[in-house]
Design a protein around this motif. Structure first.
Motif, PDB file in Angstrom:
ATOM      1  N   ASN A 214       0.800  -1.196   0.121  1.00 36.69           N
ATOM      2  CA  ASN A 214      -0.068  -0.004   0.078  1.00 36.69           C
ATOM      3  C   ASN A 214       0.755   1.157  -0.263  1.00 36.69           C
ATOM      4  OD1 ASN A 214      -2.685  -1.341   0.218  1.00 36.69           O
ATOM      5  ND2 ASN A 214      -2.082  -1.766   2.087  1.00 36.69           N
ATOM      6  N   SER A 215       0.266   2.167   0.002  1.00 37.15           N
ATOM      7  CA  SER A 215       0.843   3.702  -0.134  1.00 37.15           C
ATOM      8  C   SER A 215       1.790   3.873   0.809  1.00 37.15           C
ATOM      9  CB  SER A 215       0.047   4.811  -0.252  1.00 37.15           C
ATOM     10  OG  SER A 215       0.528   6.152  -0.027  1.00 37.15           O
ATOM     11  N   PRO A 216       3.154   4.158   0.623  1.00 38.13           N
ATOM     12  CA  PRO A 216       4.177   4.432   2.019  1.00 38.13           C
ATOM     13  C   PRO A 216       3.603   5.829   2.731  1.00 38.13           C
ATOM     14  CG  PRO A 216       5.028   4.995  -0.379  1.00 38.13           C
ATOM     15  CD  PRO A 216       3.767   4.052  -0.462  1.00 38.13           C
ATOM     16  N   VAL A 217       3.136   6.819   1.834  1.00 36.05           N
ATOM     17  CA  VAL A 217       2.839   7.916   2.679  1.00 36.05           C
ATOM     18  C   VAL A 217       1.425   7.714   3.356  1.00 36.05           C
ATOM     19  CG1 VAL A 217       1.793  10.187   2.020  1.00 36.05           C
ATOM     20  CG2 VAL A 217       3.672   9.404   0.631  1.00 36.05           C
ATOM     21  N   GLY A 218       0.465   7.005   2.916  1.00 42.51           N
ATOM     22  CA  GLY A 218      -0.820   6.437   3.654  1.00 42.51           C
ATOM     23  C   GLY A 218      -0.421   5.766   4.575  1.00 42.51           C
ATOM     24  N   LEU A 219       0.437   4.980   4.602  1.00 43.42           N
ATOM     25  CA  LEU A 219       0.572   3.875   5.860  1.00 43.42           C
ATOM     26  C   LEU A 219       1.287   4.647   6.988  1.00 43.42           C
ATOM     27  CD1 LEU A 219       2.289   0.929   4.095  1.00 43.42           C
ATOM     28  CD2 LEU A 219       0.541   0.870   5.199  1.00 43.42           C
ATOM     29  N   ARG A 220       2.218   5.780   6.597  1.00 43.47           N
ATOM     30  CA  ARG A 220       2.631   6.400   7.638  1.00 43.47           C
ATOM     31  C   ARG A 220       1.765   7.457   8.442  1.00 43.47           C
ATOM     32  NH1 ARG A 220       9.065   7.525   7.695  1.00 43.47           N
ATOM     33  NH2 ARG A 220       9.763   5.758   6.793  1.00 43.47           N
ATOM     34  N   ALA A 221       1.016   8.007   7.553  1.00 46.52           N
ATOM     35  CA  ALA A 221      -0.070   9.168   8.046  1.00 46.52           C
ATOM     36  C   ALA A 221      -1.175   8.209   8.869  1.00 46.52           C
ATOM     37  CB  ALA A 221      -0.728   9.734   6.885  1.00 46.52           C
ATOM     38  N   ALA A 222      -1.646   7.058   8.223  1.00 47.82           N
ATOM     39  CA  ALA A 222      -2.525   6.312   9.181  1.00 47.82           C
ATOM     40  C   ALA A 222      -2.042   5.879  10.628  1.00 47.82           C
ATOM     41  CB  ALA A 222      -2.933   5.194   8.319  1.00 47.82           C
ATOM     42  N   LYS A 223      -0.621   5.504  10.771  1.00 43.64           N
ATOM     43  CA  LYS A 223      -0.194   5.231  11.863  1.00 43.64           C
ATOM     44  C   LYS A 223       0.020   6.268  12.754  1.00 43.64           C
ATOM     45  CE  LYS A 223       3.543   3.126  14.218  1.00 43.64           C
ATOM     46  NZ  LYS A 223       4.600   2.045  14.318  1.00 43.64           N
ATOM     47  N   ARG A 224       0.318   7.644  12.268  1.00 42.06           N
ATOM     48  CA  ARG A 224       0.281   8.735  12.922  1.00 42.06           C
ATOM     49  C   ARG A 224      -1.157   9.002  13.430  1.00 42.06           C
ATOM     50  NH1 ARG A 224       2.843  11.393   9.563  1.00 42.06           N
ATOM     51  NH2 ARG A 224       0.918  12.476   8.532  1.00 42.06           N
ATOM     52  N   ALA A 225      -2.138   8.916  12.835  1.00 44.28           N
ATOM     53  CA  ALA A 225      -3.248   9.181  13.075  1.00 44.28           C
ATOM     54  C   ALA A 225      -3.733   8.204  14.501  1.00 44.28           C
ATOM     55  CB  ALA A 225      -4.438   9.203  11.940  1.00 44.28           C
ATOM     56  N   LEU A 226      -3.563   6.867  14.184  1.00 40.23           N
ATOM     57  CA  LEU A 226      -4.017   5.922  15.135  1.00 40.23           C
ATOM     58  C   LEU A 226      -3.190   6.076  16.542  1.00 40.23           C
ATOM     59  CD1 LEU A 226      -3.759   2.934  12.590  1.00 40.23           C
ATOM     60  CD2 LEU A 226      -5.743   3.625  14.132  1.00 40.23           C
ATOM     61  N   ARG A 227      -1.937   6.475  16.236  1.00 44.22           N
ATOM     62  CA  ARG A 227      -1.118   6.276  17.622  1.00 44.22           C
ATOM     63  C   ARG A 227      -1.397   7.764  18.261  1.00 44.22           C
ATOM     64  NH1 ARG A 227       3.280   3.015  18.432  1.00 44.22           N
ATOM     65  NH2 ARG A 227       2.381   0.791  17.962  1.00 44.22           N
ATOM     66  N   VAL A 228      -1.391   9.088  17.546  1.00 43.44           N
ATOM     67  CA  VAL A 228      -1.624  10.280  18.420  1.00 43.44           C
ATOM     68  C   VAL A 228      -2.919  10.448  18.924  1.00 43.44           C
ATOM     69  CG1 VAL A 228      -1.523  12.584  17.963  1.00 43.44           C
ATOM     70  CG2 VAL A 228       0.207  11.225  16.887  1.00 43.44           C
ATOM     71  N   GLY A 229      -3.691   9.556  18.142  1.00 44.83           N
ATOM     72  CA  GLY A 229      -5.261   9.809  18.724  1.00 44.83           C
ATOM     73  C   GLY A 229      -5.698   8.894  19.931  1.00 44.83           C
ATOM     74  N   TRP A 230      -4.576   8.108  20.405  1.00 45.83           N
ATOM     75  CA  TRP A 230      -4.921   7.153  21.371  1.00 45.83           C
ATOM     76  C   TRP A 230      -5.668   7.701  22.490  1.00 45.83           C
ATOM     77  CZ3 TRP A 230      -0.036   3.484  21.948  1.00 45.83           C
ATOM     78  CH2 TRP A 230      -0.089   2.330  21.255  1.00 45.83           C
ATOM     79  N   GLY A 231      -4.732   8.721  22.974  1.00 44.90           N
ATOM     80  CA  GLY A 231      -5.370   9.082  24.279  1.00 44.90           C
ATOM     81  C   GLY A 231      -5.883  10.464  24.424  1.00 44.90           C
ATOM     82  N   LEU A 232      -6.390  10.785  23.243  1.00 46.59           N
ATOM     83  CA  LEU A 232      -7.250  11.950  23.087  1.00 46.59           C
ATOM     84  C   LEU A 232      -8.683  11.797  23.075  1.00 46.59           C
ATOM     85  CD1 LEU A 232      -5.113  13.677  20.182  1.00 46.59           C
ATOM     86  CD2 LEU A 232      -4.691  13.878  22.781  1.00 46.59           C
ATOM     87  N   GLU A 233      -9.367  12.995  23.783  1.00 42.30           N
ATOM     88  CA  GLU A 233     -10.769  13.125  23.668  1.00 42.30           C
ATOM     89  C   GLU A 233     -11.252  12.684  22.186  1.00 42.30           C
ATOM     90  OE1 GLU A 233     -14.592  14.740  22.692  1.00 42.30           O
ATOM     91  OE2 GLU A 233     -12.597  15.742  22.482  1.00 42.30           O
ATOM     92  N   PHE A 234     -12.295  12.139  22.036  1.00 42.08           N
ATOM     93  CA  PHE A 234     -12.855  11.843  20.595  1.00 42.08           C
ATOM     94  C   PHE A 234     -12.649  13.004  19.672  1.00 42.08           C
ATOM     95  CE2 PHE A 234     -16.383  11.030  17.620  1.00 42.08           C
ATOM     96  CZ  PHE A 234     -15.578   9.951  16.726  1.00 42.08           C
ATOM     97  N   ARG A 235     -13.095  13.878  19.955  1.00 45.78           N
ATOM     98  CA  ARG A 235     -13.422  15.095  19.031  1.00 45.78           C
ATOM     99  C   ARG A 235     -11.737  15.479  18.715  1.00 45.78           C
ATOM    100  NH1 ARG A 235     -17.841  15.463  15.971  1.00 45.78           N
ATOM    101  NH2 ARG A 235     -19.724  15.113  17.344  1.00 45.78           N
ATOM    102  N   ALA A 236     -10.791  15.396  19.855  1.00 49.43           N
ATOM    103  CA  ALA A 236      -9.382  16.020  19.542  1.00 49.43           C
ATOM    104  C   ALA A 236      -8.967  15.071  18.534  1.00 49.43           C
ATOM    105  CB  ALA A 236      -8.821  16.069  20.640  1.00 49.43           C
ATOM    106  N   GLY A 237      -9.284  13.758  18.787  1.00 50.18           N
ATOM    107  CA  GLY A 237      -8.938  12.702  17.797  1.00 50.18           C
ATOM    108  C   GLY A 237      -9.138  12.965  16.383  1.00 50.18           C
TER     109      GLY A 237
END
Length: 271
Positions: A214-237
């Motif tokens: 799959n897209s290398p740009v997409g993979l890194r962006a998806a991981k960033r969204a998953l990981r950074v959003g872990w501990g955030l309130e839903f809307r912040a995620g």
């Protein structure tokens, strides 16, 4: 497995105990201290940190698989023999080195898969928990037994385990210091995929190959969204997700992906 990536023989050693093997766009991060069942010594921690820093900056790597050269253990955790000989001051000085090794795995910007067989205990299991997905074979025994020797999980385990199995289950596992065998580990969600004995590495590499298609740009962006959003309130995620979406929406990968879909062909991603 047919989609296991081919080894390119472009290997690099970091210190005496860590090797990175290349399989085209998949990197295999190998724990290679078999005489100590891959116990994490100070030297091994430094080597693991160096290897992770190199992988993080390599744009040609789309997925990483963490494996072991020992046939009966993934990693048994911290090198307690080494630590037993350290003074309090030396132990304190070692702490940032150990943290850097675990953080190095956790912060890899591409998808990561741990291939676990045999013992994955204490810091060894924490290395697996730092990965996005854990593939284990039927011989796997996992756990965080640190309180049984007078310490606590210090490689991210107290934070990563509750995110996998919930606060109460994580508390029971940490407080009891118990070892969990493969079938129960799969049932509890401590591992994500269970395979036959000896098949963990091959299965993890095959999974990584599917990711790497799959897209290398997409993979890194998806991981960033998953990981950074872990501990955030839903809307912040959702805001984190939107920021990650914006980084890919106008990228060459998106243009190529949409064109390939409409032309019914395999995308040709830029490394």
């Amino acid at each position: 497995m047919a989609d296991t990536p081919e080894h390119t023989h472009d290997d690099r050693r970091y210190g005496d105990h860590v090797v990175v093997k290349r399989h085209t766009h998949v990197a295999e991060l190998v724990l290679d201290r078999p005489k100590a069942m891959n116990a994490v010594s100070t030297d091994m921690a430094r080597s693991l940190t160096d290897a992770c820093h190199a992988l993080a900056s390599d744009r040609t790597v789309r997925a990483v698989v963490l494996t072991s050269t020992h046939d009966r253990a993934f990693c048994v955790g911290a090198d307690l023999k080494e630590r037993n000989a350290l003074t309090d001051a030396e132990l304190l000085a070692q702490r940032p080195l150990a943290r850097a090794a675990y953080t190095g795995v956790l912060d890899l910007p591409m998808p990561t898969i741990a291939a676990v067989h045999g013992y994955a205990l204490g810091g060894g299991f924490e290395l697996a928990l730092a990965c996005d997905v854990i593939v284990a074979d039927s011989t796997a025994v996992v756990g965080l037994p640190e309180v049984s020797v007078g310490v606590i999980p210090g490689g991210g385990g107290t934070q990563l385990l509750p995110r996998r199995v919930g606060a109460a289950r994580a508390a029971e596992l940490v407080f009891s210091a118990r070892r969990v065998e493969a079938p129960e580990a799969r049932q509890l969600g401590l591992v994500d995929e269970l395979v036959e004995a000896g098949d963990d590495r091959e299965a993890a590499l095959a999974m990584a190959a599917r990711f790497a298609a799959n897209s290398p740009v997409g993979l890194r962006a998806a991981k960033r969204a998953l990981r950074v959003g872990w501990g955030l309130e839903f809307r912040a995620g959702l805001e984190v997700e939107d920021a990650a979406w914006r980084t890919v929406a106008f990228s060459p990968d998106r243009a190529e992906g949409v064109a390939a879909f409409n032309e019914r062909r395999t995308p040709r991603w830029n490394d």
